[in-house]
Design an enzyme around this catalytic site. Structure first.
Site, mmCIF file in Angstrom:
data_model
loop_
_atom_site.group_PDB
_atom_site.id
_atom_site.type_symbol
_atom_site.label_atom_id
_atom_site.label_comp_id
_atom_site.label_asym_id
_atom_site.label_seq_id
_atom_site.Cartn_x
_atom_site.Cartn_y
_atom_site.Cartn_z
ATOM 1 N N TYR A 361 0.830 -1.200 0.000
ATOM 2 C CA TYR A 361 0.000 0.000 0.000
ATOM 3 C C TYR A 361 0.871 1.259 0.000
ATOM 4 O O TYR A 361 1.895 1.331 0.652
ATOM 5 C CB TYR A 361 -0.906 0.006 1.249
ATOM 6 C CG TYR A 361 -2.147 0.821 1.031
ATOM 7 C CD1 TYR A 361 -3.316 0.227 0.550
ATOM 8 C CD2 TYR A 361 -2.145 2.183 1.249
ATOM 9 C CE1 TYR A 361 -4.449 0.989 0.313
ATOM 10 C CE2 TYR A 361 -3.271 2.946 1.019
ATOM 11 C CZ TYR A 361 -4.425 2.346 0.552
ATOM 12 O OH TYR A 361 -5.539 3.097 0.315
ATOM 13 N N GLU A 396 -5.499 6.534 5.634
ATOM 14 C CA GLU A 396 -5.328 5.463 4.653
ATOM 15 C C GLU A 396 -4.490 4.308 5.182
ATOM 16 O O GLU A 396 -4.646 3.171 4.770
ATOM 17 C CB GLU A 396 -4.627 6.033 3.412
ATOM 18 C CG GLU A 396 -5.517 6.101 2.230
ATOM 19 C CD GLU A 396 -4.754 6.473 0.972
ATOM 20 O OE1 GLU A 396 -4.632 5.612 0.109
ATOM 21 O OE2 GLU A 396 -4.301 7.625 0.858
ATOM 22 N N LYS A 457 -0.257 -0.489 -13.858
ATOM 23 C CA LYS A 457 -0.878 -0.298 -12.550
ATOM 24 C C LYS A 457 -2.384 -0.527 -12.619
ATOM 25 O O LYS A 457 -3.047 -0.105 -13.566
ATOM 26 C CB LYS A 457 -0.628 1.142 -12.068
ATOM 27 C CG LYS A 457 -0.967 1.302 -10.597
ATOM 28 C CD LYS A 457 -1.716 2.536 -10.258
ATOM 29 C CE LYS A 457 -2.690 2.273 -9.120
ATOM 30 N NZ LYS A 457 -2.185 1.459 -8.017
HETATM 31 P P1 ATP Z 1 -0.059 -1.437 -8.581
HETATM 32 O O1 ATP Z 1 -0.268 -0.153 -7.827
HETATM 33 O O2 ATP Z 1 1.018 -1.330 -9.588
HETATM 34 O O3 ATP Z 1 -1.347 -1.978 -9.122
HETATM 35 P P2 ATP Z 1 -0.363 -3.133 -6.342
HETATM 36 O O4 ATP Z 1 -1.555 -3.803 -6.915
HETATM 37 O O5 ATP Z 1 0.531 -3.953 -5.515
HETATM 38 O O6 ATP Z 1 0.507 -2.477 -7.497
HETATM 39 P P3 ATP Z 1 -2.298 -1.161 -5.395
HETATM 40 O O7 ATP Z 1 -3.151 -1.518 -6.538
HETATM 41 O O8 ATP Z 1 -1.956 0.262 -5.184
HETATM 42 O O9 ATP Z 1 -0.843 -1.884 -5.458
HETATM 43 O O10 ATP Z 1 -2.958 -1.773 -4.083
HETATM 44 C C1 ATP Z 1 -2.428 -1.442 -2.821
HETATM 45 C C2 ATP Z 1 -2.087 -2.694 -2.034
HETATM 46 O O11 ATP Z 1 -3.281 -3.347 -1.598
HETATM 47 C C3 ATP Z 1 -1.344 -3.745 -2.796
HETATM 48 O O12 ATP Z 1 0.034 -3.462 -2.873
HETATM 49 C C4 ATP Z 1 -1.645 -5.014 -2.034
HETATM 50 O O13 ATP Z 1 -0.833 -5.146 -0.896
HETATM 51 C C5 ATP Z 1 -3.081 -4.754 -1.619
HETATM 52 N N1 ATP Z 1 -4.002 -5.314 -2.625
HETATM 53 C C6 ATP Z 1 -4.509 -4.678 -3.696
HETATM 54 N N2 ATP Z 1 -5.335 -5.474 -4.396
HETATM 55 C C7 ATP Z 1 -5.354 -6.658 -3.741
HETATM 56 C C8 ATP Z 1 -6.016 -7.904 -3.942
HETATM 57 N N3 ATP Z 1 -6.837 -8.079 -4.971
HETATM 58 N N4 ATP Z 1 -5.778 -8.898 -3.072
HETATM 59 C C9 ATP Z 1 -4.930 -8.744 -2.044
HETATM 60 N N5 ATP Z 1 -4.301 -7.584 -1.791
HETATM 61 C C10 ATP Z 1 -4.495 -6.562 -2.612
HETATM 62 MG MG MG Z 2 0.081 0.339 -5.853
HETATM 63 MG MG MG Z 3 -2.889 -2.869 -8.047
HETATM 64 MG MG MG Z 4 -1.064 2.156 -3.811
#
Ligand code: ATP
Ligand code: MG
Ligand code: MG
Ligand code: MG
Length: 527
Positions: A361, A396, A457
């Site tokens: 996050y 957050e 992303k």
């Molecule tokens: P990106 O930002 O490039 O998509 P990401 O998916 O790791 O990478 P976010 O989409 O910003 O990051 O989501 C924030 C965080 O929430 C993730 O890094 C992860 O730890 C958690 N998260 C997001 N989606 C899921 C999911 N479907 N299942 C489990 N954890 C999730």
């Molecule tokens: Mg992310």
């Molecule tokens: Mg993501």
């Molecule tokens: Mg994020």
């Protein structure tokens, strides 16, 4: 005792000058799960009364350290212990526990000890007549405060403040805004502390700033930037691991969480990964690709602990809205959409053993990952600076989101040291060679499948279908498309008023009824 979690994860205390009549605490209502301990404690020239909350089975006074006139209560944990042990010059403190280390720092530096600490915490400290209520650099553990005529109340959840129960009352605090729906409850700013001194029995407050987001930027050669990011992320991950049960990573298969999972799997055996999806959408294939890759990369005694997929029906996901707002105490509808799928996931993890959960996050804030069209570097850096100016108070990063299910989360990308390094990289290292978050992707490319490194992303609210399901709920209530955004805000604020200011429990909330009520107020964005 779950030594792999912080000793204390929350508190609600009233401090009165010792010798004056202290109010007896009633009850405290925390969203954070775990046993609560009633506390009556002499701390410096103050008397503290109230409650601590700690992960199941912690010590008698979890998170408390007392030595003569100095007492410290720490909810959360520290990440730069080595540095702090050197600063206070006492190697014995390396194993004494975070509250004792913080106490030694306060002895040496006074309240500005909080400027030295890299951690995820809220703390209350008394040193003689001086009281300090402080949160970490990003307000990672939210902290609230109300100042009465002869007492100060401090809590890690606004709804747990004793003053909330009998209608908030109290004084304005210079430099702090009162919270929505309360006359006199204030949130301690990120990178801030409130210092209180009792002058003739009356508390006098001043704001202490301990951190501020840097605005300067650094140009580094590619190789140097990549090495710096890799090393700082690796340190941020390792400093978040503890001996005991293996950690869990919430994994989407996006670059942010995949990088954290990969570095965690390299640092310790047994990492479990978990991914959530709904009937509308999931990222299961992408997450499993990473989990399988890590399992192959770590055979034998260093093996990972397995990967789990949890699918949640849209209706059940929406039913988590009250829980999400109750736990996060957030009034921002966008942030609530990011947090909702994670809250739902945390509440579906096994509740019998508290987990230490690492997330990806927050990486998108310093790296400008949300700004897909920011081809102009000026726009990208404006977005980063704007997000850093406006994150405070959104909650957050709040650990209560998982704390409501008995688990502890920690977010390596918002480690103070890593965050500063990422923020200060010039925008051209963030968007480079036509890719977003270039410096992060390249820095961990050797640890992950090429597809993961290249993957665009996808926000947690998008990948889980949360945005669409909240939209659907409002359409069902007859909200026209151009008013959906405003209607989401109205529903979130209505729930906040019921749950945080109003003291309701999420299980008492009828979402349909509250949605109707929110949309049909005279000033509401209804139909
Ligand atoms: P990106 O930002 O490039 O998509 P990401 O998916 O790791 O990478 P976010 O989409 O910003 O990051 O989501 C924030 C965080 O929430 C993730 O890094 C992860 O730890 C958690 N998260 C997001 N989606 C899921 C999911 N479907 N299942 C489990 N954890 C999730
Ligand atoms: Mg992310
Ligand atoms: Mg993501
Ligand atoms: Mg994020």
């Amino acid at each position: 005792m779950p030594g792999h979690l912080p000793d204390a994860t929350g508190f609600a205390l009233t401090a009165t000058p010792a010798g004056s009549a202290a109010e007896q605490p009633g009850t405290a209502c925390f969203a954070t799960a775990g046993p609560t301990t009633a506390v009556t404690l002499r701390a410096g020239d103050w008397l503290w009364t109230g409650f601590l909350v700690s992960p199941a089975g912690s010590t008698p006074l979890p998170g408390v350290a007392t030595d003569g006139p100095t007492t410290v209560l720490l909810a959360g944990e520290l990440y730069n212990q080595d540095e702090l042990v050197r600063a206070v010059g006492d190697p014995k403190l390396a194993d004494a526990g975070d509250a004792w280390l913080l106490l030694a720092c306060l002895r040496r530096y006074g309240p500005h000890a909080f400027r030295l600490v890299n951690g995820r915490f809220a703390a209350l400290a008394a040193d003689g007549g001086v009281l300090v209520a402080a949160t970490d650099h990003c307000g990672g553990v939210p902290l609230y405060l109300a100042v009465g005529a002869a007492s100060v109340s401090v809590a890690t959840e606004a709804k747990a403040l004793p003053t909330m129960a009998d209608g908030p009352h109290g004084q304005a605090v210079t430099g702090l805004r009162p919270l929505r729906g309360t006359g006199a409850v204030h949130q301690v700013p990120a990178g801030g502390g409130v210092v209180v001194e009792a002058a003739a029995g009356r508390p006098r407050t001043r704001l202490l700033r301990t951190w501020t987001p840097p605005l300067h930027r650094r140009h580094l050669p590619e190789e140097e930037a990549l090495r710096e990011v890799r090393e700082a992320l690796d340190r941020a991950v390792r400093s978040r691991l503890r001996t005991g049960p293996a950690p869990t990573a919430v994994l989407s298969g996006g670059i942010d969480s995949s990088a954290v999972a990969a570095l965690t799997a390299s640092a310790c055996p047994g990492l479990r990964t978990v991914s959530m999806g709904t009937d509308l959408r999931d990222e299961f294939r992408e997450a499993r690709l990473v989990a399988d890759h890590l399992a192959r990369a770590h055979p034998g005694p260093a093996a990972t602990g397995g990967h789990t997929e949890i699918r949640i029906d849209t209706a059940d996901l929406l039913a988590e809205l009250p829980w999400t707002i109750w736990a996060s105490e957030c009034t921002d509808p966008d942030v609530v959409e990011y947090l909702l799928p994670l809250a739902a996931l945390y509440r579906r993890l096994p509740a019998d053993r508290p987990l230490r959960i690492l997330t990806g996050y927050g990486a998108d804030i310093p790296l400008g990952g949300m700004h897909r069209d920011a081809d102009r570097l000026a726009a990208l850096d404006d977005a980063v600076a704007h997000d850093m100016e406006t994150f405070d108070g959104l909650n957050e990063m709040s650990p209560v989101l998982s704390g409501a299910a008995g688990h502890w989360t920690t977010h390596p990308y918002w480690d103070r040291d890593l965050l500063e390094r990422l923020l200060t990289l010039e925008a051209g290292l963030k968007r480079r060679h036509g890719r977003d978050k270039w410096v992060l992707r390249e820095a961990v490319a050797d640890l992950l499948p090429a597809e993961t490194v290249r993957r665009p992303k996808l926000g947690v609210h998008e990948g889980s279908g949360t945005t669409s399901s909240f939209t659907l709920l409002l359409r069902e209530h007859g909200v026209p498309d151009e008013r959906i955004g405003a209607a989401k805000g109205a529903v979130v604020r209505r729930l906040y008023d019921r749950l945080v200011a109003g003291g309701a429990h999420p299980d008492e909330i009828d979402l349909g009824q509250e949605t109707k009520a929110a949309l049909h107020r005279p000033d509401a964005p209804g139909i």
